[in-house]
Design a protein around this motif. Structure first.
Motif: not given
Length: 167
Positions: A13-21, A43-60
């Protein structure tokens, strides 16, 4: 606190938290560049980066919930729950920004959405601080492992012997 999810003796879990942050920080930096007048694709890349972070946050978050199962009901449990709630709050603020941006044609950030993202990062830094405190308190490294060239001595394979000519 002993985690059920471990890799080579270290909790996952501590390893996974680093990805979304890290992805949330990257999204905010890209959005800042977009709001500051950079190219529109940022802005488009920032949006999709935030979406990827949300997926990683769900896994964490799933890994955090599994770890929470084994925590004693004391001050440590309150700290773990607080850490998970703070990280969830950060993800919720980014989710809000992403949902608003999903309706935009080019998904670029506005000043208000950037402010929400920066607030989310401020909230997330509290979660990172709490998580680091927990890791320092409970993560005990496995038995001393050899370091440096001593670690290579245990590797299987042919033995190489250097033969020097007689002097």
């Amino acid at each position: 606190m002993e985690s059920r999810l471990r890799v080579q003796g270290h909790p996952i879990q501590p390893m996974l938290v680093t990805f979304p942050f890290g992805l949330f920080v990257s999204a905010a930096v890209l959005d800042l560049a977009d709001v500051a007048g950079g190219p529109a694709f940022l802005g488009e890349v920032g949006y999709w980066t935030a979406v990827a972070a949300l997926v990683a946050a769900a896994l964490a978050a799933v890994a955090g919930m599994v770890d929470l199962w084994d925590v004693r009901a004391d001050r440590t449990r309150r700290t773990v729950v607080t850490c998970n709630l703070v990280n969830g709050g950060m993800a919720a603020l980014f989710l809000l920004a992403c949902l608003i941006r999903a309706q935009a044609p080019h998904r670029g950030a506005t000043g208000v959405e950037l402010a929400v993202e920066l607030l989310a990062l401020a909230v997330g830094s509290i979660g990172v601080w709490l998580g680091a405190r927990l890791v320092r308190q409970f993560d005990r490294p496995p038995a001393a492992e050899p370091a440096g060239f001593e670690a290579l001595a245990d590797l299987p394979g042919p033995t190489v012997e250097i033969i020097r000519p007689p002097a």
